[in-house]
Design an enzyme around this catalytic site. Structure first.
Site, PDB file in Angstrom:
ATOM      1  N   GLU A  61       0.817  -1.226   0.000  1.00 16.25           N
ATOM      2  CA  GLU A  61       0.000   0.000   0.000  1.00 16.25           C
ATOM      3  C   GLU A  61       0.848   1.272   0.000  1.00 16.25           C
ATOM      4  O   GLU A  61       0.353   2.332  -0.372  1.00 16.25           O
ATOM      5  CB  GLU A  61      -0.963  -0.027   1.192  1.00 16.25           C
ATOM      6  CG  GLU A  61      -2.033  -1.113   1.017  1.00 16.25           C
ATOM      7  CD  GLU A  61      -2.916  -1.333   2.233  1.00 16.25           C
ATOM      8  OE1 GLU A  61      -4.128  -1.414   2.087  1.00 16.25           O
ATOM      9  OE2 GLU A  61      -2.367  -1.452   3.345  1.00 16.25           O
ATOM     10  N   MET A  75      -9.253  -1.802   8.101  1.00 18.42           N
ATOM     11  CA  MET A  75      -8.832  -2.139   9.455  1.00 18.42           C
ATOM     12  C   MET A  75      -8.001  -1.051  10.154  1.00 18.42           C
ATOM     13  O   MET A  75      -7.409  -1.322  11.196  1.00 18.42           O
ATOM     14  CB  MET A  75      -8.073  -3.477   9.424  1.00 18.42           C
ATOM     15  CG  MET A  75      -8.929  -4.615   8.879  1.00 18.42           C
ATOM     16  SD  MET A  75      -8.083  -6.197   8.721  1.00 18.42           S
ATOM     17  CE  MET A  75      -7.868  -6.669  10.425  1.00 18.42           C
ATOM     18  N   GLU A  76      -7.941   0.153   9.582  1.00 17.10           N
ATOM     19  CA  GLU A  76      -7.120   1.200  10.203  1.00 17.10           C
ATOM     20  C   GLU A  76      -7.760   2.593  10.245  1.00 17.10           C
ATOM     21  O   GLU A  76      -7.485   3.382  11.161  1.00 17.10           O
ATOM     22  CB  GLU A  76      -5.761   1.344   9.463  1.00 17.10           C
ATOM     23  CG  GLU A  76      -4.851   0.144   9.520  1.00 17.10           C
ATOM     24  CD  GLU A  76      -5.212  -0.921   8.484  1.00 17.10           C
ATOM     25  OE1 GLU A  76      -5.817  -0.562   7.458  1.00 17.10           O
ATOM     26  OE2 GLU A  76      -4.926  -2.109   8.726  1.00 17.10           O
ATOM     27  N   ASP A 107     -11.815  -6.255  -2.766  1.00 16.56           N
ATOM     28  CA  ASP A 107     -12.669  -7.448  -2.621  1.00 16.56           C
ATOM     29  C   ASP A 107     -14.055  -7.017  -2.172  1.00 16.56           C
ATOM     30  O   ASP A 107     -14.273  -5.857  -1.862  1.00 16.56           O
ATOM     31  CB  ASP A 107     -12.057  -8.417  -1.591  1.00 16.56           C
ATOM     32  CG  ASP A 107     -11.911  -7.754  -0.229  1.00 16.56           C
ATOM     33  OD1 ASP A 107     -10.822  -7.232   0.065  1.00 16.56           O
ATOM     34  OD2 ASP A 107     -12.906  -7.710   0.520  1.00 16.56           O
ATOM     35  N   GLY A 133     -12.561  -3.550   1.571  1.00 14.11           N
ATOM     36  CA  GLY A 133     -13.579  -4.472   1.077  1.00 14.11           C
ATOM     37  C   GLY A 133     -14.882  -3.708   0.851  1.00 14.11           C
ATOM     38  O   GLY A 133     -15.248  -2.857   1.666  1.00 14.11           O
TER      39      GLY A 133
HETATM   40  N1  ADE Z   1      -9.226  -4.557   3.548  1.00 13.10           N
HETATM   41  C1  ADE Z   1      -9.427  -5.023   2.303  1.00 13.10           C
HETATM   42  N2  ADE Z   1     -10.445  -5.889   2.271  1.00 13.10           N
HETATM   43  C2  ADE Z   1     -10.907  -5.991   3.539  1.00 13.10           C
HETATM   44  C3  ADE Z   1     -11.931  -6.748   4.152  1.00 13.10           C
HETATM   45  N3  ADE Z   1     -12.692  -7.592   3.442  1.00 13.10           N
HETATM   46  N4  ADE Z   1     -12.117  -6.618   5.489  1.00 13.10           N
HETATM   47  C4  ADE Z   1     -11.342  -5.780   6.209  1.00 13.10           C
HETATM   48  N5  ADE Z   1     -10.349  -5.054   5.682  1.00 13.10           N
HETATM   49  C5  ADE Z   1     -10.136  -5.147   4.357  1.00 13.10           C
END
Ligand code: ADE
Length: 232
Positions: A11, A175-176, A199, A77
């Protein structure tokens, strides 16, 4: 000086190749690169995955470098099913989807004692990101402007995805971001988040993440680079 934080090497490495690196410092095991990107002073850090790493990195950046704003970039995501892999999300605001102190009267996502829910992103930087996007992706990936949800979980379950969608009306999950937004809010530092979809946060998430994280990372980094070039 603009601060830029990404969780994974993939990243931040795109931006680092565009950076004239003047100095490298390690704080708490995290590496901070200072120098110039598109002739603008910048510090770039890779924080590692998750909210504790992200918060620690943001606070270390704020106390160690003269940052006037922090931008979080990387993959996410999709929670909203209209988003496609590669699309860019510029945050309006960010929320912790895994915080819940409802028994004490707090709303879902509200950190006890914090008056902000969700944490706002800086409108001026978000506008620059949206215009940088228009200059960068003619008709390829789409751009979306909305909420990002953050938690210490990789989301790959349709029921959890639906819960995050219904409870928080988020476009995407990662997640951040909200942890960095919270640190910036407490320090009164303008904050922005620019993520790209790797995703769909469902049963296909892990395989898609592996396949598309590099493309998503590149898309979000491209927007940041063009935005820095356009900033006065
Ligand atoms: N970062 C990228 N895809 C993610 C997901 N499915 N869940 C949490 N963080 C992500």
């Amino acid at each position: 000086m603009i601060g830029i934080i990404g969780a994974l090497s993939v990243e931040v490495e795109g931006l680092l190749t565009k950076m004239k690196i003047a100095d490298i410092n390690t704080i708490g095991g995290m590496v901070f690169y200072t120098g110039e990107i598109a002739d603008k002073k910048a510090v770039v850090a890779r924080c590692g995955v998750g909210k504790v790493n992200a918060a620690m990195c943001a606070q270390a950046m704020i106390v160690s470098f003269p940052v006037t704003a922090i931008i979080n970039l990387g993959a996410a995501g999709a929670i909203d099913n209209t988003l496609n892999i590669g699309d860019v999300v510029v945050a309006t605001d960010l929320v912790h989807h895994d915080v819940n102190a409802g028994s004490f009267g707090y709303l879902p996502g509200q950190v006890p004692g914090m008056d902000a829910l969700p944490f706002p992103a800086d409108e001026r930087i978000a506008k620059s990101a949206l215009s940088a996007y228009s200059a960068t992706f003619a008709g390829e990936a789409k751009v979306h402007h909305g909420r990002i949800a953050t938690g210490d979980q990789f989301i790959e379950d349709a029921d959890v995805k639906q819960h995050i969608s219904e409870e928080f009306a988020a476009l995407c999950v990662e997640m951040e971001g909200a942890a960095i937004a919270q640190v910036c809010y407490l320090n009164r530092i303008p904050f922005a988040a620019i993520r790209a979809i790797s995703d769909k946060a469902d049963g296909s998430a892990q395989a898609n993440f592996d396949e598309f994280v590099a493309q998503a990372a590149e898309n979000s980094a491209k927007v940041v680079e063009v935005m820095l070039g356009e900033m006065s």
